[in-house]
Design a protein around this motif. Sequence first.
Motif, PDB file in Angstrom:
ATOM      1  N   GLY A 120      46.669  15.076 -58.061  1.00  0.00           N
ATOM      2  CA  GLY A 120      46.708  16.204 -58.884  1.00  0.00           C
ATOM      3  C   GLY A 120      45.031  16.231 -59.726  1.00  0.00           C
ATOM      4  N   SER A 121      44.318  16.276 -59.412  1.00  0.00           N
ATOM      5  CA  SER A 121      43.177  16.674 -59.583  1.00  0.00           C
ATOM      6  C   SER A 121      41.775  16.930 -58.239  1.00  0.00           C
ATOM      7  CB  SER A 121      42.415  15.674 -60.866  1.00  0.00           C
ATOM      8  OG  SER A 121      42.485  14.367 -59.951  1.00  0.00           O
ATOM      9  N   PHE A 122      40.845  17.853 -59.045  1.00  0.00           N
ATOM     10  CA  PHE A 122      39.579  17.360 -57.767  1.00  0.00           C
ATOM     11  C   PHE A 122      38.945  16.621 -57.947  1.00  0.00           C
ATOM     12  CE2 PHE A 122      39.411  22.050 -59.905  1.00  0.00           C
ATOM     13  CZ  PHE A 122      40.066  22.373 -58.692  1.00  0.00           C
ATOM     14  N   ASP A 123      38.706  16.549 -56.489  1.00  0.00           N
ATOM     15  CA  ASP A 123      37.943  15.037 -55.994  1.00  0.00           C
ATOM     16  C   ASP A 123      36.612  15.197 -57.398  1.00  0.00           C
ATOM     17  OD1 ASP A 123      36.845  12.223 -55.162  1.00  0.00           O
ATOM     18  OD2 ASP A 123      36.475  13.281 -53.167  1.00  0.00           O
ATOM     19  N   VAL A 124      36.226  13.404 -56.659  1.00  0.00           N
ATOM     20  CA  VAL A 124      34.108  13.407 -57.101  1.00  0.00           C
ATOM     21  C   VAL A 124      33.608  14.291 -57.053  1.00  0.00           C
ATOM     22  CG1 VAL A 124      32.563  12.100 -57.885  1.00  0.00           C
ATOM     23  CG2 VAL A 124      34.823  10.781 -58.117  1.00  0.00           C
ATOM     24  N   ALA A 125      32.695  15.135 -58.264  1.00  0.00           N
ATOM     25  CA  ALA A 125      31.687  16.802 -57.576  1.00  0.00           C
ATOM     26  C   ALA A 125      31.163  16.138 -56.272  1.00  0.00           C
ATOM     27  CB  ALA A 125      31.574  17.020 -58.558  1.00  0.00           C
ATOM     28  N   ASP A 126      30.532  14.901 -56.227  1.00  0.00           N
ATOM     29  CA  ASP A 126      29.917  14.696 -55.180  1.00  0.00           C
ATOM     30  C   ASP A 126      30.456  14.206 -54.402  1.00  0.00           C
ATOM     31  OD1 ASP A 126      26.400  13.731 -56.290  1.00  0.00           O
ATOM     32  OD2 ASP A 126      28.229  13.258 -57.562  1.00  0.00           O
ATOM     33  N   ARG A 127      31.533  14.039 -53.815  1.00  0.00           N
ATOM     34  CA  ARG A 127      32.891  14.288 -52.718  1.00  0.00           C
ATOM     35  C   ARG A 127      32.594  16.154 -52.709  1.00  0.00           C
ATOM     36  NH1 ARG A 127      34.497   9.056 -54.330  1.00  0.00           N
ATOM     37  NH2 ARG A 127      36.725   9.872 -54.905  1.00  0.00           N
ATOM     38  N   MET A 128      32.903  16.468 -53.115  1.00  0.00           N
ATOM     39  CA  MET A 128      33.434  18.023 -52.790  1.00  0.00           C
ATOM     40  C   MET A 128      32.854  18.497 -52.006  1.00  0.00           C
ATOM     41  SD  MET A 128      36.268  18.402 -55.026  1.00  0.00           S
ATOM     42  CE  MET A 128      35.835  19.876 -55.379  1.00  0.00           C
ATOM     43  N   HIS A 179      36.681  30.720 -60.463  1.00  0.00           N
ATOM     44  CA  HIS A 179      36.044  30.503 -61.448  1.00  0.00           C
ATOM     45  C   HIS A 179      36.394  28.598 -62.201  1.00  0.00           C
ATOM     46  CE1 HIS A 179      32.875  34.156 -61.908  1.00  0.00           C
ATOM     47  NE2 HIS A 179      34.617  34.316 -62.442  1.00  0.00           N
ATOM     48  N   PHE A 180      37.018  27.890 -60.950  1.00  0.00           N
ATOM     49  CA  PHE A 180      37.361  26.658 -60.615  1.00  0.00           C
ATOM     50  C   PHE A 180      36.295  25.728 -60.886  1.00  0.00           C
ATOM     51  CE2 PHE A 180      40.398  28.223 -57.218  1.00  0.00           C
ATOM     52  CZ  PHE A 180      41.392  28.351 -57.813  1.00  0.00           C
ATOM     53  N   GLU A 181      36.411  25.137 -62.530  1.00  0.00           N
ATOM     54  CA  GLU A 181      35.777  23.746 -62.892  1.00  0.00           C
ATOM     55  C   GLU A 181      35.771  23.194 -61.861  1.00  0.00           C
ATOM     56  OE1 GLU A 181      36.380  23.306 -66.828  1.00  0.00           O
ATOM     57  OE2 GLU A 181      36.008  25.581 -67.331  1.00  0.00           O
ATOM     58  N   LEU A 182      35.160  22.852 -61.518  1.00  0.00           N
ATOM     59  CA  LEU A 182      34.487  21.937 -60.060  1.00  0.00           C
ATOM     60  C   LEU A 182      33.925  21.014 -60.082  1.00  0.00           C
ATOM     61  CD1 LEU A 182      33.705  24.418 -56.587  1.00  0.00           C
ATOM     62  CD2 LEU A 182      36.205  23.486 -57.564  1.00  0.00           C
ATOM     63  N   GLY A 183      33.354  20.554 -61.374  1.00  0.00           N
ATOM     64  CA  GLY A 183      32.477  19.427 -61.733  1.00  0.00           C
ATOM     65  C   GLY A 183      31.582  19.541 -61.828  1.00  0.00           C
ATOM     66  N   CYS A 184      31.072  18.324 -61.795  1.00  0.00           N
ATOM     67  CA  CYS A 184      29.284  18.661 -61.896  1.00  0.00           C
ATOM     68  C   CYS A 184      28.589  17.394 -61.344  1.00  0.00           C
ATOM     69  CB  CYS A 184      28.530  18.173 -63.889  1.00  0.00           C
ATOM     70  SG  CYS A 184      26.761  18.553 -64.058  1.00  0.00           S
ATOM     71  N   MET A 185      27.741  17.461 -60.600  1.00  0.00           N
ATOM     72  CA  MET A 185      27.310  16.301 -59.517  1.00  0.00           C
ATOM     73  C   MET A 185      26.263  15.272 -60.644  1.00  0.00           C
ATOM     74  SD  MET A 185      26.415  18.527 -56.330  1.00  0.00           S
ATOM     75  CE  MET A 185      26.035  16.920 -54.999  1.00  0.00           C
ATOM     76  N   GLN A 186      25.463  14.321 -59.809  1.00  0.00           N
ATOM     77  CA  GLN A 186      24.813  13.044 -60.767  1.00  0.00           C
ATOM     78  C   GLN A 186      23.451  13.923 -60.777  1.00  0.00           C
ATOM     79  OE1 GLN A 186      25.315   9.435 -58.035  1.00  0.00           O
ATOM     80  NE2 GLN A 186      27.078   8.751 -58.769  1.00  0.00           N
ATOM     81  N   ASP A 187      23.137  14.809 -60.157  1.00  0.00           N
ATOM     82  CA  ASP A 187      21.716  15.187 -60.017  1.00  0.00           C
ATOM     83  C   ASP A 187      21.750  16.075 -60.758  1.00  0.00           C
ATOM     84  OD1 ASP A 187      22.361  17.042 -58.986  1.00  0.00           O
ATOM     85  OD2 ASP A 187      21.349  16.573 -57.427  1.00  0.00           O
ATOM     86  N   GLY A 188      22.850  16.983 -61.918  1.00  0.00           N
ATOM     87  CA  GLY A 188      23.618  17.445 -62.880  1.00  0.00           C
ATOM     88  C   GLY A 188      23.903  19.294 -62.318  1.00  0.00           C
ATOM     89  N   THR A 189      23.621  18.619 -60.938  1.00  0.00           N
ATOM     90  CA  THR A 189      24.222  20.089 -59.983  1.00  0.00           C
ATOM     91  C   THR A 189      25.403  20.575 -60.330  1.00  0.00           C
ATOM     92  OG1 THR A 189      22.238  19.585 -58.396  1.00  0.00           O
ATOM     93  CG2 THR A 189      24.012  21.235 -58.139  1.00  0.00           C
TER      94      THR A 189
END
Length: 275
Positions: free
Chosen positions: A123-131, A169-179
């Motif tokens: 139901g949602s996007f994956d963790v950003a670092d795995r996208m 412009h999907f909000e795909l999240g933010c990676m651990q390094d801030g990206t």
Amino acid sequence: LFLSLQKREISNFDYLMYLNTLAGRSYNDYMQYPVFPWVLADYHSETLNLTNPHTFRDLSKPMGAQTLERKHKFIQRFNEVEKTEDLSAQCHYCTHYSSAIIVASYLVRMEPFTQTFCSLQGGSFDVADRMFHSVKSTWESASRDNMSDVRELIPEFFYLPEFLTNANHFELGCMQDGTVLGDVQLPPWADGDPHKFILLHRQALESDYVSAHLHCWIDLIFGHKQHGSAAVEAVNTYHPYFYGDKMDLNNIKDPLIKSTILGFISNFGQIPKQV
């Protein structure tokens, strides 16, 4: 058809699409989507040299054997696992090079694949670092770094620049390094231009080097190195459940085992029919 390919009467792209169709792969089925090879190994240079063999991936080896160290790890796994009838069956790879989630993850920035990906993820996007966020990091994961990642590519990598941009412009999240995830990060030689990436990537697919070695990859995916002793020798065996057409489900009486196998194939991928 092969003679037409040798005479350059048809493109490598068209030949691969024809093989995928013969093997039962279709755009209409995420679980048996057309599979295409990684053809390049250079995602760091400022310019792409298609006359240098080192620019290219080794098409004679599956993704799990692109480096000697990783190849030996998978051989070790194969030798350590006892032959059984359950999920710990003997194989090199317990994950697949093509599955519904792999397809949807590549195309996640485009509908209807966005909704498909979210559905497969609960139901949602994956963790950003795995996208899927970078061509270079995805290559490094699939060819070297991640023992559970042996994914290949899909046809869109050779003709569709739109899947590389987050135009919706999907909000795909933010990676651990801030990206913040947005457009897919492209190799330096693409100059940040998805159209240039597709153009050069397609040129690589149609290059002399790939034309001379593509048959080696076809043997692994669609041909005689797909299973059996030739597959073992090529470090190219997958979990038995991935070989859907080799399993006689009608003879499996236990409904739980049968549903487990069908669910496994649906979620994790299926080997193409041998051509």
